[in-house]
Write a protein that holds these residues in place. Sequence first.
Motif, PDB file in Angstrom:
ATOM      1  N   PRO A 165      19.920   5.926  -2.823  1.00 31.18           N
ATOM      2  CA  PRO A 165      19.459   6.366  -4.149  1.00 31.18           C
ATOM      3  C   PRO A 165      19.266   5.189  -5.103  1.00 31.18           C
ATOM      4  CG  PRO A 165      21.198   7.812  -3.353  1.00 31.18           C
ATOM      5  CD  PRO A 165      21.116   6.674  -2.384  1.00 31.18           C
ATOM      6  N   GLN A 166      20.152   4.210  -5.016  1.00 32.34           N
ATOM      7  CA  GLN A 166      20.076   3.067  -5.926  1.00 32.34           C
ATOM      8  C   GLN A 166      18.852   2.196  -5.629  1.00 32.34           C
ATOM      9  OE1 GLN A 166      22.824   3.913  -4.109  1.00 32.34           O
ATOM     10  NE2 GLN A 166      23.990   4.856  -5.789  1.00 32.34           N
ATOM     11  N   SER A 167      18.633   1.882  -4.350  1.00 34.84           N
ATOM     12  CA  SER A 167      17.496   1.018  -4.002  1.00 34.84           C
ATOM     13  C   SER A 167      16.169   1.722  -4.262  1.00 34.84           C
ATOM     14  CB  SER A 167      17.597   0.584  -2.536  1.00 34.84           C
ATOM     15  OG  SER A 167      17.448   1.702  -1.660  1.00 34.84           O
ATOM     16  N   PHE A 168      16.118   3.012  -3.996  1.00 36.50           N
ATOM     17  CA  PHE A 168      14.893   3.772  -4.221  1.00 36.50           C
ATOM     18  C   PHE A 168      14.565   3.810  -5.718  1.00 36.50           C
ATOM     19  CE2 PHE A 168      12.636   8.045  -3.104  1.00 36.50           C
ATOM     20  CZ  PHE A 168      11.411   7.395  -3.145  1.00 36.50           C
ATOM     21  N   LYS A 169      15.569   4.098  -6.529  1.00 35.33           N
ATOM     22  CA  LYS A 169      15.378   4.146  -7.983  1.00 35.33           C
ATOM     23  C   LYS A 169      14.921   2.797  -8.524  1.00 35.33           C
ATOM     24  CE  LYS A 169      17.807   5.191 -12.306  1.00 35.33           C
ATOM     25  NZ  LYS A 169      19.100   5.645 -12.898  1.00 35.33           N
ATOM     26  N   ALA A 170      15.530   1.731  -8.028  1.00 36.40           N
ATOM     27  CA  ALA A 170      15.217   0.393  -8.526  1.00 36.40           C
ATOM     28  C   ALA A 170      13.791  -0.023  -8.210  1.00 36.40           C
ATOM     29  CB  ALA A 170      16.198  -0.617  -7.946  1.00 36.40           C
ATOM     30  N   SER A 171      13.220   0.507  -7.119  1.00 36.58           N
ATOM     31  CA  SER A 171      11.878   0.090  -6.693  1.00 36.58           C
ATOM     32  C   SER A 171      10.766   0.773  -7.480  1.00 36.58           C
ATOM     33  CB  SER A 171      11.697   0.390  -5.203  1.00 36.58           C
ATOM     34  OG  SER A 171      11.610   1.801  -4.976  1.00 36.58           O
ATOM     35  N   LEU A 172      11.044   1.899  -8.107  1.00 35.58           N
ATOM     36  CA  LEU A 172       9.985   2.724  -8.674  1.00 35.58           C
ATOM     37  C   LEU A 172       9.271   2.116  -9.889  1.00 35.58           C
ATOM     38  CD1 LEU A 172      11.560   6.267  -8.258  1.00 35.58           C
ATOM     39  CD2 LEU A 172       9.658   5.280  -6.967  1.00 35.58           C
ATOM     40  N   PRO A 173       9.958   1.551 -10.875  1.00 34.48           N
ATOM     41  CA  PRO A 173       9.224   1.015 -12.036  1.00 34.48           C
ATOM     42  C   PRO A 173       8.177  -0.031 -11.657  1.00 34.48           C
ATOM     43  CG  PRO A 173      11.554   1.206 -12.561  1.00 34.48           C
ATOM     44  CD  PRO A 173      11.427   1.470 -11.086  1.00 34.48           C
ATOM     45  N   ALA A 174       8.553  -0.974 -10.806  1.00 31.64           N
ATOM     46  CA  ALA A 174       7.602  -2.010 -10.397  1.00 31.64           C
ATOM     47  C   ALA A 174       6.449  -1.412  -9.601  1.00 31.64           C
ATOM     48  CB  ALA A 174       8.313  -3.089  -9.578  1.00 31.64           C
ATOM     49  N   GLU A 175       6.747  -0.423  -8.774  1.00 30.53           N
ATOM     50  CA  GLU A 175       5.692   0.194  -7.968  1.00 30.53           C
ATOM     51  C   GLU A 175       4.714   0.966  -8.836  1.00 30.53           C
ATOM     52  OE1 GLU A 175       5.274   2.791  -3.838  1.00 30.53           O
ATOM     53  OE2 GLU A 175       7.223   2.062  -4.498  1.00 30.53           O
ATOM     54  N   LEU A 176       5.235   1.682  -9.828  1.00 33.30           N
ATOM     55  CA  LEU A 176       4.365   2.409 -10.756  1.00 33.30           C
ATOM     56  C   LEU A 176       3.464   1.440 -11.526  1.00 33.30           C
ATOM     57  CD1 LEU A 176       7.016   4.965 -12.007  1.00 33.30           C
ATOM     58  CD2 LEU A 176       4.821   5.605 -10.986  1.00 33.30           C
ATOM     59  N   ALA A 177       4.039   0.319 -11.947  1.00 29.88           N
ATOM     60  CA  ALA A 177       3.255  -0.679 -12.680  1.00 29.88           C
ATOM     61  C   ALA A 177       2.179  -1.298 -11.789  1.00 29.88           C
ATOM     62  CB  ALA A 177       4.180  -1.762 -13.232  1.00 29.88           C
ATOM     63  N   TYR A 178       2.533  -1.550 -10.534  1.00 31.86           N
ATOM     64  CA  TYR A 178       1.577  -2.138  -9.583  1.00 31.86           C
ATOM     65  C   TYR A 178       0.368  -1.231  -9.394  1.00 31.86           C
ATOM     66  CZ  TYR A 178      -0.371  -3.686  -5.107  1.00 31.86           C
ATOM     67  OH  TYR A 178      -1.224  -4.091  -4.116  1.00 31.86           O
ATOM     68  N   TRP A 179       0.615   0.052  -9.133  1.00 36.93           N
ATOM     69  CA  TRP A 179      -0.498   0.966  -8.870  1.00 36.93           C
ATOM     70  C   TRP A 179      -1.285   1.268 -10.137  1.00 36.93           C
ATOM     71  CZ3 TRP A 179      -2.447   1.097  -4.418  1.00 36.93           C
ATOM     72  CH2 TRP A 179      -1.646   0.973  -3.273  1.00 36.93           C
ATOM     73  N   LYS A 180      -0.641   1.202 -11.275  1.00 42.42           N
ATOM     74  CA  LYS A 180      -1.372   1.359 -12.539  1.00 42.42           C
ATOM     75  C   LYS A 180      -2.433   0.276 -12.672  1.00 42.42           C
ATOM     76  CE  LYS A 180      -0.751   1.759 -17.543  1.00 42.42           C
ATOM     77  NZ  LYS A 180       0.241   1.771 -18.653  1.00 42.42           N
ATOM     78  N   GLN A 181      -2.069  -0.960 -12.322  1.00 35.94           N
ATOM     79  CA  GLN A 181      -3.018  -2.067 -12.393  1.00 35.94           C
ATOM     80  C   GLN A 181      -4.131  -1.904 -11.365  1.00 35.94           C
ATOM     81  OE1 GLN A 181      -2.924  -4.682 -14.769  1.00 35.94           O
ATOM     82  NE2 GLN A 181      -5.015  -4.800 -13.951  1.00 35.94           N
ATOM     83  N   VAL A 182      -3.758  -1.489 -10.150  1.00 32.25           N
ATOM     84  CA  VAL A 182      -4.772  -1.294  -9.093  1.00 32.25           C
ATOM     85  C   VAL A 182      -5.769  -0.220  -9.508  1.00 32.25           C
ATOM     86  CG1 VAL A 182      -5.158  -0.546  -6.716  1.00 32.25           C
ATOM     87  CG2 VAL A 182      -3.268  -2.096  -7.239  1.00 32.25           C
ATOM     88  N   VAL A 183      -5.271   0.890 -10.064  1.00 32.66           N
ATOM     89  CA  VAL A 183      -6.152   1.979 -10.503  1.00 32.66           C
ATOM     90  C   VAL A 183      -7.072   1.491 -11.621  1.00 32.66           C
ATOM     91  CG1 VAL A 183      -6.216   4.230 -11.636  1.00 32.66           C
ATOM     92  CG2 VAL A 183      -4.627   3.838  -9.754  1.00 32.66           C
ATOM     93  N   GLN A 184      -6.519   0.746 -12.563  1.00 31.42           N
ATOM     94  CA  GLN A 184      -7.346   0.226 -13.654  1.00 31.42           C
ATOM     95  C   GLN A 184      -8.444  -0.700 -13.123  1.00 31.42           C
ATOM     96  OE1 GLN A 184      -4.558  -1.596 -16.374  1.00 31.42           O
ATOM     97  NE2 GLN A 184      -4.060   0.344 -17.380  1.00 31.42           N
TER      98      GLN A 184
END
Length: 340
Positions: A314-333
Amino acid sequence: MMFDTTPSSACLPRRAVLAAALAAVLAGGVLPQAWAQGSTASSTANWPNKPITFVVPQAPGGANDVIARAVAQGLGQSLGQPVIVENRAGANGNVGTSQVARSAADGYTFLVTAQSAYTINPALYSSVPFDPIKDFTPVMQLAVAPYLLVVNPNFPAKNLDELVAYAKQHPGKVEYASAGNGTLNHLLGEMLKKQKGVDLLHVPYKGASAAATDVVAGQLPMTFGSFPGVMPFVSSGKLRVLGVASDKPTQLAPEIPPLGKGLAVTSWYGLFAPAGTPDTVVVRLHAAITKVLATPVMAERLKTLGAESVVSTPQSFKASLPAELAYWKQVVQDSGAHID
């Protein structure tokens, strides 16, 4: 002479004093809070004592659905309660995801979703009916499935370098199929264009299966597809694989060359609980599923599906999400993809 007949507080009967004190405690909410805490502790101590529901926000038959059902079967046997898989498809996964976001955080409703629906949709849509950070408690990643770059066997390119060279010789003439605007295979095509400086023409379909089928038929030359979706065509010779979207070979097919760091994508299938689900439930569920995934039967089942288990907490999964969301936001843009 007149006398004051109102009794003083010192003369109040003991029962009256106790009643007054109890009223004050109740007014302060102390006992209700204690009762609520006791009730929660009691319910989680007995968890699970009724069926659990896994909500899959995609249609039946897809990789996410099949993985959810395989895990549910093993988990039900482990916990001694049925685990029901409920498909709530719609809006590329937004319908089922929002349903779980609004569900009671009592440890009996969970979301099993594909990475694309969870981390790409918030950037792709003008608004989504859930907050991927605030509305959920991450439990774990269940599996990862690599994406493959495949072409029709009659297409002249036999590796990535040859594809890039051909595309530069024919700018704007090489088409690639996707499952739709903003889908992972669409964004991989845009990433390839940006990294290699080539001009490819995107052709969206209504689903990955339709896209792969038209590449097999020779209507379009290439597509990115999930390992379970396109590998059967590769094995039968109906598609040629040029590489896996990773920076290292996949254990599922070590002979396939990786496309490199700039095209490395981790496509995962993950388990989430509604925000506020008791930690004790999350910990017990994580432990139970970890044991299920470690069994030889489950490992072979995932391999058959074209997926691999992954070490996740749960800890590692939670920690990975903000950076992943930011990454795909840039790719989509960068891709210009958008859905109202």
